[in-house]
Design a protein around this motif. Structure first.
Motif, PDB file in Angstrom:
ATOM      1  N   ILE A  34      -2.909   8.600  -1.570  1.00  0.00           N
ATOM      2  CA  ILE A  34      -4.020   8.779  -0.634  1.00  0.00           C
ATOM      3  C   ILE A  34      -3.565   9.509   0.630  1.00  0.00           C
ATOM      4  N   GLU A  35      -2.430   9.110   1.155  1.00  0.00           N
ATOM      5  CA  GLU A  35      -1.951   9.690   2.416  1.00  0.00           C
ATOM      6  C   GLU A  35      -1.318  11.070   2.231  1.00  0.00           C
ATOM      7  N   HIS A  36      -0.971  11.428   1.004  1.00  0.00           N
ATOM      8  CA  HIS A  36      -0.301  12.707   0.725  1.00  0.00           C
ATOM      9  C   HIS A  36      -0.984  13.416  -0.438  1.00  0.00           C
ATOM     10  N   PRO A  89       0.245  14.232  -5.947  1.00  0.00           N
ATOM     11  CA  PRO A  89      -0.889  13.793  -6.765  1.00  0.00           C
ATOM     12  C   PRO A  89      -0.507  12.600  -7.632  1.00  0.00           C
ATOM     13  N   ALA A  90      -1.488  11.799  -7.963  1.00  0.00           N
ATOM     14  CA  ALA A  90      -1.263  10.665  -8.869  1.00  0.00           C
ATOM     15  C   ALA A  90      -0.744  11.196 -10.201  1.00  0.00           C
ATOM     16  N   PRO A  91       0.301  10.569 -10.755  1.00  0.00           N
ATOM     17  CA  PRO A  91       0.935  11.104 -11.956  1.00  0.00           C
ATOM     18  C   PRO A  91       0.196  10.849 -13.263  1.00  0.00           C
ATOM     19  N   TYR A 119       0.839  -1.199   0.000  1.00  0.00           N
ATOM     20  CA  TYR A 119       0.000   0.000   0.000  1.00  0.00           C
ATOM     21  C   TYR A 119       0.874   1.250   0.000  1.00  0.00           C
ATOM     22  N   ALA A 120       1.918   1.269   0.819  1.00  0.00           N
ATOM     23  CA  ALA A 120       2.799   2.443   0.922  1.00  0.00           C
ATOM     24  C   ALA A 120       3.516   2.726  -0.391  1.00  0.00           C
ATOM     25  N   ASP A 121       3.887   1.686  -1.131  1.00  0.00           N
ATOM     26  CA  ASP A 121       4.616   1.864  -2.392  1.00  0.00           C
ATOM     27  C   ASP A 121       3.704   2.059  -3.595  1.00  0.00           C
TER      28      ASP A 121
END
Length: 134
Positions: free
Chosen positions: A27-29, A34-36, A19-21
């Motif tokens: 989601i957490e930031h 932002p999603a690229p 999830y972190a990678d």
């Protein structure tokens, strides 16, 4: 402690990313990372549905179509995501076709097959709307 696998199921080198990678970094930031691209935004939005993160879903919904609030189906479980097609439809527009599976309360299975539309504004991708296939 073993890292949690990402709900979107995205894999690299034959293993599901953590999830972190994967979606967690968006989601957490949400304000700083932002999603690229549209596919990663769509994947992170799926993960946000799994995790019931209405804050992220609303923040990544285009203002022209964003609901005032978002409610989740109590007792529903998301079971998996399959991305079928991702394509750029313009310099700041894209579509992602996917199938998401869910188990509703009472055990009934349901599939959401959608072609979603996304736009990029000021360097950020947003979900606009989608066509649902029966």
């Amino acid at each position: 402690m073993k890292p949690l696998p990402c709900p979107c199921g995205h894999a690299a080198a034959g293993r599901v990313l953590s999830y972190a990678d994967c979606c967690g970094r968006y989601i957490e930031h949400v304000t700083s990372m932002p999603a690229p691209d549209a596919e990663r935004l769509m994947r992170s939005r799926y993960s946000a549905f799994v995790l019931q993160r209405a804050d992220y879903l609303l923040a990544t919904w285009h203002a022209s179509a964003r609901p005032a609030r978002l409610d989740f189906e109590p007792g529903a479980r998301w079971l998996g995501l399959q991305v079928r097609v991702q394509c750029q439809t313009g310099p700041d527009a894209a579509e992602v076709e996917f199938v998401a599976r869910q188990r509703l309360p009472g055990g009934r299975a349901w599939r959401l097959h959608e072609r979603s539309r996304f736009v990029r504004e000021d360097g950020r991708w947003y979900y606009v709307d989608g066509d649902i296939f029966e």
